[in-house]
Design a protein around this motif. Structure first.
Motif, PDB file in Angstrom:
ATOM      1  N   ALA A  68     -23.559  -2.414   4.696  1.00  0.00           N
ATOM      2  CA  ALA A  68     -23.435  -2.196   3.142  1.00  0.00           C
ATOM      3  C   ALA A  68     -23.383  -0.654   3.043  1.00  0.00           C
ATOM      4  N   GLN A  69     -24.162   0.144   3.373  1.00  0.00           N
ATOM      5  CA  GLN A  69     -24.333   1.354   3.236  1.00  0.00           C
ATOM      6  C   GLN A  69     -23.021   2.224   3.483  1.00  0.00           C
ATOM      7  N   ALA A  70     -22.272   1.639   4.434  1.00  0.00           N
ATOM      8  CA  ALA A  70     -21.035   2.550   5.166  1.00  0.00           C
ATOM      9  C   ALA A  70     -19.973   2.055   4.235  1.00  0.00           C
ATOM     10  N   VAL A  71     -19.713   0.727   3.912  1.00  0.00           N
ATOM     11  CA  VAL A  71     -18.630   0.354   3.373  1.00  0.00           C
ATOM     12  C   VAL A  71     -18.591   0.657   2.071  1.00  0.00           C
ATOM     13  N   TYR A 114       0.770  -1.071   0.207  1.00  0.00           N
ATOM     14  CA  TYR A 114       0.108   0.223   0.015  1.00  0.00           C
ATOM     15  C   TYR A 114       0.965   1.137  -0.053  1.00  0.00           C
ATOM     16  N   PRO A 115       0.296   2.414  -0.501  1.00  0.00           N
ATOM     17  CA  PRO A 115       1.160   3.612  -0.553  1.00  0.00           C
ATOM     18  C   PRO A 115       1.076   4.309   1.013  1.00  0.00           C
ATOM     19  N   GLU A 116       1.974   5.103   1.153  1.00  0.00           N
ATOM     20  CA  GLU A 116       1.950   5.885   2.601  1.00  0.00           C
ATOM     21  C   GLU A 116       0.629   6.509   2.844  1.00  0.00           C
ATOM     22  N   THR A 117       0.110   7.011   1.561  1.00  0.00           N
ATOM     23  CA  THR A 117      -1.059   7.526   2.027  1.00  0.00           C
ATOM     24  C   THR A 117      -2.400   6.869   2.271  1.00  0.00           C
ATOM     25  N   GLN A 118      -2.103   5.408   2.019  1.00  0.00           N
ATOM     26  CA  GLN A 118      -3.358   4.363   2.323  1.00  0.00           C
ATOM     27  C   GLN A 118      -4.667   4.733   1.411  1.00  0.00           C
ATOM     28  N   ASP A 119      -4.246   4.935   0.032  1.00  0.00           N
ATOM     29  CA  ASP A 119      -5.176   5.218  -0.818  1.00  0.00           C
ATOM     30  C   ASP A 119      -5.783   4.155  -1.519  1.00  0.00           C
ATOM     31  N   TRP A 120      -4.930   3.042  -1.268  1.00  0.00           N
ATOM     32  CA  TRP A 120      -5.490   1.638  -1.766  1.00  0.00           C
ATOM     33  C   TRP A 120      -4.670   0.540  -1.215  1.00  0.00           C
ATOM     34  N   ILE A 160     -15.105   1.896   0.795  1.00  0.00           N
ATOM     35  CA  ILE A 160     -14.462   0.944  -0.053  1.00  0.00           C
ATOM     36  C   ILE A 160     -15.324   0.528  -1.394  1.00  0.00           C
ATOM     37  N   PRO A 161     -15.284   1.281  -2.307  1.00  0.00           N
ATOM     38  CA  PRO A 161     -16.010   1.230  -3.471  1.00  0.00           C
ATOM     39  C   PRO A 161     -15.515   0.297  -4.565  1.00  0.00           C
ATOM     40  N   VAL A 162     -14.290  -0.092  -4.559  1.00  0.00           N
ATOM     41  CA  VAL A 162     -13.850  -0.883  -5.573  1.00  0.00           C
ATOM     42  C   VAL A 162     -12.819  -2.074  -4.946  1.00  0.00           C
ATOM     43  N   GLU A 197     -11.070  -5.210  -6.877  1.00  0.00           N
ATOM     44  CA  GLU A 197     -10.685  -5.779  -8.293  1.00  0.00           C
ATOM     45  C   GLU A 197      -9.891  -7.070  -8.132  1.00  0.00           C
ATOM     46  N   ALA A 198      -9.648  -8.114  -9.026  1.00  0.00           N
ATOM     47  CA  ALA A 198      -8.651  -9.060  -8.915  1.00  0.00           C
ATOM     48  C   ALA A 198      -7.839  -8.601 -10.048  1.00  0.00           C
ATOM     49  N   ILE A 199      -6.606  -8.517  -9.639  1.00  0.00           N
ATOM     50  CA  ILE A 199      -5.428  -8.326 -10.803  1.00  0.00           C
ATOM     51  C   ILE A 199      -5.027  -9.575 -11.329  1.00  0.00           C
ATOM     52  N   ASP A 200      -4.978 -10.657 -10.509  1.00  0.00           N
ATOM     53  CA  ASP A 200      -4.787 -11.785 -11.306  1.00  0.00           C
ATOM     54  C   ASP A 200      -5.372 -12.865 -10.213  1.00  0.00           C
ATOM     55  N   ASP A 201      -5.174 -14.038 -10.215  1.00  0.00           N
ATOM     56  CA  ASP A 201      -5.841 -15.118  -9.303  1.00  0.00           C
ATOM     57  C   ASP A 201      -5.579 -15.113  -8.085  1.00  0.00           C
ATOM     58  N   HIS A 202      -4.220 -14.519  -7.717  1.00  0.00           N
ATOM     59  CA  HIS A 202      -3.889 -14.354  -6.424  1.00  0.00           C
ATOM     60  C   HIS A 202      -3.450 -13.184  -6.010  1.00  0.00           C
ATOM     61  N   THR A 203      -3.810 -12.308  -6.517  1.00  0.00           N
ATOM     62  CA  THR A 203      -3.856 -10.505  -6.219  1.00  0.00           C
ATOM     63  C   THR A 203      -4.894  -9.799  -6.306  1.00  0.00           C
ATOM     64  N   VAL A 204      -5.370  -9.177  -5.124  1.00  0.00           N
ATOM     65  CA  VAL A 204      -6.582  -8.438  -5.177  1.00  0.00           C
ATOM     66  C   VAL A 204      -6.319  -7.034  -4.555  1.00  0.00           C
ATOM     67  N   ARG A 205      -7.014  -6.192  -5.317  1.00  0.00           N
ATOM     68  CA  ARG A 205      -6.474  -4.692  -4.982  1.00  0.00           C
ATOM     69  C   ARG A 205      -7.885  -3.901  -4.443  1.00  0.00           C
ATOM     70  N   PHE A 206      -7.803  -3.210  -3.350  1.00  0.00           N
ATOM     71  CA  PHE A 206      -9.134  -2.610  -2.909  1.00  0.00           C
ATOM     72  C   PHE A 206      -8.520  -1.031  -2.896  1.00  0.00           C
ATOM     73  N   VAL A 207      -9.292  -0.317  -3.563  1.00  0.00           N
ATOM     74  CA  VAL A 207      -9.268   1.281  -3.671  1.00  0.00           C
ATOM     75  C   VAL A 207     -10.248   2.029  -2.769  1.00  0.00           C
TER      76      VAL A 207
END
Length: 617
Positions: free
Chosen positions: A171-174, A127-133, A178-180, A182-192
């Motif tokens: 559901a409403q809060a999250v 994750y970046p220092e800003t914790q954007d994702w 955390i609107p996004v 996404e699966a980058i590949d089968d074993h890598t997942v990204r939350f934005v």
């Protein structure tokens, strides 16, 4: 950090349960600019909100476990009430807490740190220092109990399933935080994470999502919001093996559990089976324990602890009785006022009714002097307000001084009243009558308090027969004050229905606060959550909303603590509940067939997690 979950599940740190009881999930707080350098990328084996992780990337096992604990045997425990579902994520039905045990998450928690999460299904986070994702690099060997691999697609599916079919408050809060996913590949997942929302706790939240099998849900057509017994395969060490509705559940250790060699799992999940016996009340359960129908009991009755443990099996040494240390923060429990009711709108009324509860008499007469009186919503931590406010806490309160009574900023934090040795304390009765008169309530010819031609009606609602001995004396004291007070005990199903509909005046309940607070404060004490089941009192205050924002946006532990102390001070002043008691240790009794580490971790008893069967040795 989910201390209450550990208490319920005996310390087994499976993050799935956080979502079943989502009191950590609030509506978004006010925005702030992300701190740090967005180009500086951090890679780590775990995550902690403040400070460093205790365990380095090459740790062999957790300090508090016995890595050589034998595997096998059974632990049998009890639970009160009934169940008609194994889906704890739905509003309908009654699912036992143990039904969340089969499910794991990307990060797993531990019992000797407050805010740490270590890679479980994930081997590394980025994750970046800003914790954007945040990116979770998953372990390719992770597998569900049916043998199918756990993939990034399963994680993404689980996240969106919760947003679409999970509890609405979650559901409403999250969805806004955390609107996004996404699966980058089968074993890598990204939350934005969303722009303009606080970053604190979002990485931990993403890492705590329970992981379900996308293929199973698509094949069966099951929904997350339905009551059902059929369960999807989990990736955890436990599988639901069998059940007899309203009588028992048996969970069995998965012999092919993929994570058995992980350092995080050494010395854990030691039993071959966990059997849970269900009883209508604790008295019936105690008799069954004495007869050996189940073999581990965490005691919650002072009268039973003080007088009941004198039976042949204990005298022979077949049963062990122990008091063990509990370093976790006690739940903020007490008699909660339903602030949605018109009769509780005046703080003076709430203060008067509080004065009629006699902790000293209750503890000495009914509880054998075994308990301590709770003062703070964050008892036994440095988050508890004390004395007059000063330093940073005072500065935060001054920001909302125009919305607070002046005495909050100048007087010591509100403490529980003291009472005499008799059940009805006459001094407190006089003080309560004066408060009621000041609030416009006067006694009629029969002594009943009246205002605008109406009496003051208060009904206590419970489902637990053990509460009779505590509530009835309190009701009697309120009647002496002139309150039309009554007590109704209903069956668990009716209680659940009325509790969720806020169809009650007063109940005995607890707020599951944390020794490290963040975004979860909003769902427990925020104005937007006054109709949320995790805010039972229905408390709402613009001043507290502002203080919660300060806590959420805190970038140091000191700033967070100052904000929580300010919130604690206001809550105590407002008297949203009558604080009662806390124990500060575990009372346990068990048949002499279990082993445990010599030194327990501070935040868990851990009987289901890191104890073991001596019969398996």
């Amino acid at each position: 950090m989910i201390l209450s979950r550990r208490s319920m599940l005996g310390g087994f740190g499976m993050s799935a349960f956080a979502l079943a009881y989502p009191n950590l999930i609030p509506a978004p707080a006010a925005a702030q600019e992300p701190a740090g350098d967005p180009s500086r990328i951090i890679r780590a084996h775990g995550f902690s909100t403040f400070g460093n992780l205790k365990y380095g990337p090459d740790f062999a096992h957790l300090d508090y476990v016995n890595p050589d604990a034998p595997k096998g045997g059974e632990i049998s425990v009890w639970s009160q009430g009934t169940f008609d579902s194994f889906n704890p994520y739905a509003r309908v039905g009654r699912a036992p807490a143990y039904s969340a045990l089969p499910y794991e998450s990307l990060l797993g928690d531990v019992a000797d740190e407050i805010s740490a999460g270590y890679g479980l299904v994930a081997r590394e986070i980025e994750y970046p220092e800003t914790q954007d994702w945040v990116i979770f690099h998953m372990r390719p060997e992770a597998a569900f109990s049916d043998g199918t691999p756990v993939t990034a697609q399963d994680v993404v599916f689980s996240h969106y399933l919760l947003l679409e079919q999970g509890l609405p408050s979650y559901a409403q809060a999250v969805k806004a935080l955390i609107p996004v996913a996404e699966a980058i590949d089968d074993h890598t997942v990204r939350f934005v994470f969303a722009d303009g929302v606080p970053r604190k706790n979002l990485i931990s939240q993403a890492g705590g999502v329970p992981i379900w099998s996308k293929a199973w849900y698509e094949r069966t057509g099951a929904r997350l919001d339905e009551s059902r017994f059929e369960t999807s395969p989990g990736s955890g060490p436990w599988m639901i093996d069998s059940w007899d509705v309203n009588r028992r559940i048996t969970l069995r250790r998965n012999p092919d559990y993929w994570g058995r060699d992980l350092p995080l799992m050494q010395g854990r999940a030691n039993f071959e089976t966990i059997r849970v016996e269900f009883f209508a009340d604790t008295s019936a359960a105690f008799e069954a324990f004495k007869a050996g129908q189940f073999t581990f009991r965490q005691e919650n009755s002072s009268i039973t602890w003080a007088t009941g443990y004198d039976f042949p099996a204990l005298q022979r040494g077949d049963v062990i009785k122990e008091e063990l240390p509990d370093g976790s923060m006690p739940a903020a429990s007490g008699f909660v006022f339903n602030l949605r009711r018109p009769q509780f709108q005046d703080r003076r009324v709430r203060q008067a009714l509080s004065l009629m509860y006699n902790f000293e008499w209750t503890n000495a007469t009914l509880q054998y002097g075994l308990f301590q009186q709770r003062e703070s919503f964050w008892q036994n931590t440095d988050l508890a307000a004390s004395g007059p406010p000063e330093g940073r806490e005072l500065e935060l309160l001054q920001e909302v001084a125009d919305q607070l009574p002046a005495e909050i900023l100048t007087e010591p934090a509100v403490m529980p009243h003291t009472s005499g040795e008799r059940q009805l304390d006459r001094r407190n009765l006089r003080a309560a009558l004066a408060l009621m008169e000041d609030a416009g309530w006067t006694g009629d010819a029969t002594g009943q308090l009246m205002k605008d031609g109406q009496g003051l009606v208060v009904e206590f609602l419970t489902q637990d027969p053990q509460m009779d001995r505590y509530v009835i004396p309190y009701v009697d004291n309120l009647k002496a004050l002139g309150v039309n007070a009554s007590y109704r005990r209903v069956d668990p199903a009716q209680y659940t229905s009325r509790e969720r509909a806020f169809d009650w005046d007063m109940i005995y309940d607890a707020y599951g606060n944390s020794a490290e607070e963040g975004i979860g404060l909003s769902q427990r004490f925020g104005s937007d959550a006054k109709e949320d089941v995790f805010n039972p009192a229905g408390f709402a205050s613009p001043a507290v909303d502002h203080l919660i924002e300060r806590v959420v946006n805190a970038d140091t532990e000191e700033e967070m603590a100052a904000g929580v102390r300010a919130v604690d001070r206001v809550l105590r002043y407002e008297r949203i509940m009558v604080p009662t008691w806390y124990l500060g240790r575990f009372w346990v009794a068990y048949w002499n067939e279990y082993g445990r580490p010599d030194t327990l971790p501070p935040y868990a008893l851990g009987q289901l997690d890191f104890w073991w069967s001596t019969k398996a040795a």
